[in-house]
Each structure stands twice: as structure tokens, then as C-alpha cells.
Design a protein around this motif. Structure first.
Motif, mmCIF file in Angstrom:
data_model
loop_
_atom_site.group_PDB
_atom_site.id
_atom_site.type_symbol
_atom_site.label_atom_id
_atom_site.label_comp_id
_atom_site.label_asym_id
_atom_site.label_seq_id
_atom_site.Cartn_x
_atom_site.Cartn_y
_atom_site.Cartn_z
ATOM 1 N N LYS A 1 0.833 -1.207 0.000
ATOM 2 C CA LYS A 1 0.000 0.000 0.000
ATOM 3 C C LYS A 1 0.866 1.255 0.000
ATOM 4 O O LYS A 1 0.540 2.240 -0.676
ATOM 5 C CB LYS A 1 -0.940 -0.009 1.209
ATOM 6 C CG LYS A 1 -2.013 -1.078 1.147
ATOM 7 C CD LYS A 1 -3.078 -0.876 2.215
ATOM 8 C CE LYS A 1 -2.536 -1.075 3.606
ATOM 9 N NZ LYS A 1 -3.597 -0.982 4.637
ATOM 10 N N VAL A 2 1.959 1.214 0.764
ATOM 11 C CA VAL A 2 2.870 2.358 0.794
ATOM 12 C C VAL A 2 3.485 2.588 -0.586
ATOM 13 O O VAL A 2 3.583 3.723 -1.065
ATOM 14 C CB VAL A 2 3.969 2.140 1.850
ATOM 15 C CG1 VAL A 2 5.046 3.214 1.737
ATOM 16 C CG2 VAL A 2 3.370 2.142 3.243
ATOM 17 N N ALA A 3 3.904 1.496 -1.234
ATOM 18 C CA ALA A 3 4.513 1.609 -2.568
ATOM 19 C C ALA A 3 3.532 2.184 -3.588
ATOM 20 O O ALA A 3 3.928 2.921 -4.507
ATOM 21 C CB ALA A 3 5.015 0.244 -3.030
ATOM 22 N N ALA A 4 2.253 1.858 -3.432
ATOM 23 C CA ALA A 4 1.247 2.359 -4.375
ATOM 24 C C ALA A 4 0.805 3.778 -4.040
ATOM 25 O O ALA A 4 0.379 4.528 -4.930
ATOM 26 C CB ALA A 4 0.038 1.431 -4.378
ATOM 27 N N ALA A 5 0.915 4.170 -2.775
ATOM 28 C CA ALA A 5 0.385 5.465 -2.345
ATOM 29 C C ALA A 5 1.367 6.611 -2.547
ATOM 30 O O ALA A 5 0.943 7.763 -2.731
ATOM 31 C CB ALA A 5 -0.030 5.393 -0.876
ATOM 32 N N PHE A 6 2.691 6.354 -2.504
ATOM 33 C CA PHE A 6 3.686 7.417 -2.549
ATOM 34 C C PHE A 6 4.620 7.230 -3.749
ATOM 35 O O PHE A 6 4.766 6.117 -4.260
ATOM 36 C CB PHE A 6 4.524 7.431 -1.257
ATOM 37 C CG PHE A 6 3.730 7.693 -0.018
ATOM 38 C CD1 PHE A 6 3.374 8.988 0.342
ATOM 39 C CD2 PHE A 6 3.327 6.654 0.802
ATOM 40 C CE1 PHE A 6 2.655 9.234 1.489
ATOM 41 C CE2 PHE A 6 2.603 6.889 1.958
ATOM 42 C CZ PHE A 6 2.259 8.181 2.295
ATOM 43 N N PRO A 7 5.270 8.326 -4.172
ATOM 44 C CA PRO A 7 6.339 8.180 -5.161
ATOM 45 C C PRO A 7 7.450 7.280 -4.622
ATOM 46 O O PRO A 7 7.567 7.088 -3.405
ATOM 47 C CB PRO A 7 6.832 9.624 -5.365
ATOM 48 C CG PRO A 7 5.693 10.481 -4.926
ATOM 49 C CD PRO A 7 4.988 9.730 -3.843
ATOM 50 N N ALA A 8 8.259 6.750 -5.529
ATOM 51 C CA ALA A 8 9.246 5.728 -5.151
ATOM 52 C C ALA A 8 10.158 6.194 -4.023
ATOM 53 O O ALA A 8 10.368 5.470 -3.035
ATOM 54 C CB ALA A 8 10.077 5.334 -6.373
ATOM 55 N N ARG A 9 10.695 7.420 -4.104
ATOM 56 C CA ARG A 9 11.629 7.898 -3.089
ATOM 57 C C ARG A 9 10.954 8.045 -1.724
ATOM 58 O O ARG A 9 11.496 7.626 -0.694
ATOM 59 C CB ARG A 9 12.220 9.247 -3.536
ATOM 60 C CG ARG A 9 13.290 9.795 -2.600
ATOM 61 C CD ARG A 9 13.939 11.052 -3.191
ATOM 62 N NE ARG A 9 14.878 11.651 -2.263
ATOM 63 C CZ ARG A 9 14.541 12.504 -1.300
ATOM 64 N NH1 ARG A 9 13.260 12.849 -1.148
ATOM 65 N NH2 ARG A 9 15.446 13.024 -0.499
ATOM 66 N N GLN A 10 9.771 8.637 -1.706
ATOM 67 C CA GLN A 10 9.044 8.801 -0.447
ATOM 68 C C GLN A 10 8.588 7.455 0.116
ATOM 69 O O GLN A 10 8.567 7.260 1.332
ATOM 70 C CB GLN A 10 7.848 9.725 -0.658
ATOM 71 C CG GLN A 10 8.224 11.150 -1.010
ATOM 72 C CD GLN A 10 7.004 12.040 -1.188
ATOM 73 O OE1 GLN A 10 5.869 11.595 -1.019
ATOM 74 N NE2 GLN A 10 7.230 13.306 -1.538
ATOM 75 N N ALA A 11 8.230 6.534 -0.766
ATOM 76 C CA ALA A 11 7.809 5.205 -0.307
ATOM 77 C C ALA A 11 8.956 4.482 0.384
ATOM 78 O O ALA A 11 8.764 3.850 1.435
ATOM 79 C CB ALA A 11 7.296 4.384 -1.483
ATOM 80 N N VAL A 12 10.163 4.577 -0.200
ATOM 81 C CA VAL A 12 11.338 3.951 0.420
ATOM 82 C C VAL A 12 11.624 4.582 1.773
ATOM 83 O O VAL A 12 11.903 3.892 2.767
ATOM 84 C CB VAL A 12 12.563 4.066 -0.511
ATOM 85 C CG1 VAL A 12 13.835 3.637 0.219
ATOM 86 C CG2 VAL A 12 12.368 3.220 -1.757
ATOM 87 N N GLN A 13 11.546 5.918 1.840
ATOM 88 C CA GLN A 13 11.802 6.618 3.092
ATOM 89 C C GLN A 13 10.786 6.232 4.166
ATOM 90 O O GLN A 13 11.147 5.977 5.322
ATOM 91 C CB GLN A 13 11.765 8.134 2.864
ATOM 92 C CG GLN A 13 12.156 8.963 4.081
ATOM 93 C CD GLN A 13 12.084 10.455 3.811
ATOM 94 O OE1 GLN A 13 11.334 10.899 2.942
ATOM 95 N NE2 GLN A 13 12.855 11.231 4.541
#
Length: 349
Positions: free
Chosen positions: A166-178
Motif C-alpha cells: 500500500k505504501v509503494a502504491a500510495a507514494f512516489p518511489a523515493r518517499q515510499a522507500v523513506q
């Protein structure tokens, strides 16, 4: 500019206290939610492991739920047995208190109408009975809150395996990783805290049990269990756990004073060493939290939620520090909350 920063700081402070006041009022719901959140860090890895082994998610959550209920059942049986043992011996200790009172007041030069004989059986007997009723009421209230905790826990565990997707789908790649790294860091540090805390509390409880057994103080297993549970409250819990066995040894061995003195010395030595020397050092290193932050979080959450808040204070403080660490504007707060040892090493001190 300075005035604007001051206004922002004051408004932020007011917002914190407003949220704290709201959480204090809503503690009936918020406390079970926080306990379920903490338990999710213990049970979540088990659910993820079972799901990874192709066990259906519902079955994995059901297994963990049964395990939690089984542990709570064992704890309830143990606690009930200890309370029954203490209450069954209360008449003997009430008689001993009566004898201590008579001896203590025999040589006092007090007015005759002031020094009326006190029958401790009549004074404390109803209080002991009321205590057993209070224990029953506490158990009923505990079961009600436990039900709410388990409901929250089930929903948290059902969503845990899908969280990273869900995090990977909700945020851009950099923000999702963070964001993923931040939540993983919170989970890791809280897991470390729980492992270290259980180890230290268990060691403290065993040492107290062995010491009181050697000193032949009654209910040594009960006092060891009390030391284990109260040690989860930072700093002051270890001291509070020493008071009941010391008082009991005074009543049990009256008129001798040597065993109570030895009991006080041994217990305070164990509790002060484990609770105020070893534990702060290990906890400060594992969570990288300043001892002052641990103390302030204990006071703040203890005021907000009582003993439950004191138990949850350190994990919540660790989570706040990690969140601030991953937000650029809040990094100074994270640095101030840390122990600061790494900066001393960087300067070669």
C-alpha cells in the motif's frame, strides 16, 4: 521573523497539550488501541512468517490470537493464585499487626481516652474483604479492555502483510522507500526495547524471588512476579516493587529487625542496580534515547494515562524520535532526544 518563530513554537506547544488533553479524555479507547499497536510489533513478525510459509492470512491471525489468549489465561491463573494465597493468610498478619500495635503503644505516655485499644481484625477485616471485591472488579474491567485490545489487534494484523504494498502504491518511489525505512526502524527499535526490557525484568524478578526465598520471606514468588511487572515502568517501578516485601518482612519477623533490614538492603541493591544502573545504560544504547527524555516521557504519559501510560512511555518516545529523524524540519528534535554519545565519539572525546 523571530516573533513569527516564537508564535509557531507557542502554537505547537498548545497543540501538543490540546492533543494530550483529548487523548486523556478518550483514554478508554486510546489505551487499548496503543496496547494493540505495541502488541502488533510482537505478533506481526509471526503473522508475516506464517503468511510467507503459505498459511492463509485469516488462519495465521487466528493462531496468533489463540496464542495471545493462552498467555493471558496463564497470567490470569497465576495472578489469581497469588491473590488467593495472600488473602488466605491475611487473618494471621492482621493478628500480628495487632500485637505490633499493642507493643508500640504500651510505653507511650498518651491520654487514656486517646489510647483506646484498636482491634486490627475489626479495622482491617472489612478492608480485606473490600479488597477482594476490588480485585474481582479489576479483573472484570481488565477482561473488557482485553476484548477491545484483541479487536484492534486483529484488524492491525489483517492489514500488516499488505502494508508495504500500500505504501509503494500510495507514494512516489523515493518517499515510499523513506516511509518504509522509517516504519522498519520503528519496528526494529521497539522490538529491541521489548526484548531487552523482558530480559532485564525477568532477571530482576528471578533475583528478587531467589533472594526472598533465601531470606525465607513469605510469598517470595509473588514478590518476584511483582518485581517483573513493575520493572516495565521506567526508574520508579523497581523502587515500588521493593516496598511490599519489606513491609511484609517487618510484620512476619517482628520483633526481630535483622531479617527486615537484610531484606531491604538486598532488594534495594537488586532494584537500584538493575533499574537505575544497568537498565538505563542498555536502554539508552539500544534506543539511543536520552535518560532525560525517558524520564520526561514517563512523567508526561504517566500523567495522561496513569500506570498504562508509564508502561507505554518509552516505546512511544522511541517512535516519536524515529519519525522526527526522517523529517528534515524535525531532525533537530530527534538529535536532542538522542543520547548524544555518537556526537561525542565524532569529536574524539
Amino acid at each position: 521573523m523571530k516573533r513569527s518563530n516564537l508564535m509557531v513554537g507557542l502554537l505547537s506547544l498548545l497543540a501538543v497539550f490540546a492533543v494530550a488533553a483529548a487523548f486523556k479524555v478518550a483514554q478508554t479507547v486510546v489505551i487499548p488501541l496503543m496496547i494493540a499497536w505495541l502488541l502488533s510489533y510482537i505478533c506481526g513478525p509471526v503473522v508475516n512468517y506464517l503468511v510467507h510459509k503459505r498459511v492463509p492470512l485469516g488462519l495465521a491471525v487466528f493462531f496468533v490470537l489463540v496464542l495471545v489468549l493462552f498467555v493471558c489465561y496463564l497470567g490470569g491463573v497465576f495472578l489469581g493464585g497469588r491473590v488467593r494465597d495472600v488473602l488466605s493468610e491475611s487473618p494471621r498478619y492482621i493478628s500480628q499487626l495487632n500485637a505490633i500495635y499493642q507493643d508500640a503503644t504500651a510505653n507511650l505516655d498518651l491520654p487514656e481516652d486517646y489510647l483506646a485499644d484498636i482491634n486490627w481484625t475489626q479495622q482491617l477485616g472489612p478492608k480485606v474483604a473490600a479488597m477482594s471485591v476490588s480485585v474481582a472488579g479489576f479483573m472484570g474491567n481488565f477482561l473488557g479492555k482485553l476484548t477491545l485490545v484483541l479487536i484492534f489487534l486483529v484488524f492491525m494484523l489483517l492489514g500488516k502483510p499488505y502494508f508495504k504494498y500500500k505504501v509503494a502504491a500510495a507514494f512516489p518511489a523515493r518517499q515510499a522507500v523513506q516511509f518504509t525505512e522509517m516504519t522498519a526502524s520503528i519496528s526494529k527499535q521497539i522490538g529491541q526495547y521489548l526484548v531487552v526490557k523482558v530480559a532485564i525484568s525477568g532477571t530482576t524478578g528471578v533475583l528478587v524471588w531467589l533472594a526472598l526465598t533465601l531470606l525465607q520471606v513469605e510469598f517470595s514468588l509473588t514478590w518476584g512476579a511483582l518485581a517483573f511487572f513493575l520493572n516495565f515502568i521506567p526508574s520508579i517501578g523497581s523502587i515500588l516493587a521493593s516496598i511490599p516485601p519489606i513491609l511484609l518482612s517487618i510484620v512476619q519477623y517482628y520483633p526481630s529487625v535483622w531479617t527486615p533490614i537484610f531484606t531491604a538492603i538486598v532488594l534495594l541493591l537488586i532494584q537500584m542496580t538493575m533499574g537505575n544502573v544497568i537498565e538505563p545504560k542498555i536502554m539508552g544504547d539500544s534506543l539511543n534515547l536520552s535518560p532525560v527524555v525517558i524520564l520526561l516521557s514517563l512523567i508526561f504519559f504517566g500523567w495522561m494515562w496513569g500506570m498504562t501510560g508509564a508502561l507505554l512511555s518509552v516505546p512511544i518516545a522511541a517512535a516519536i524520535k524515529i519519525v522526527c529523524e526522517n523529517i528534515d524540519a524535525l531532525k533537530p528534535i530527534s538529535i536532542l532526544m538522542g543520547s548524544g554519545k555518537q556526537f561525542m565519539k565524532d569529536h574524539g572525546a
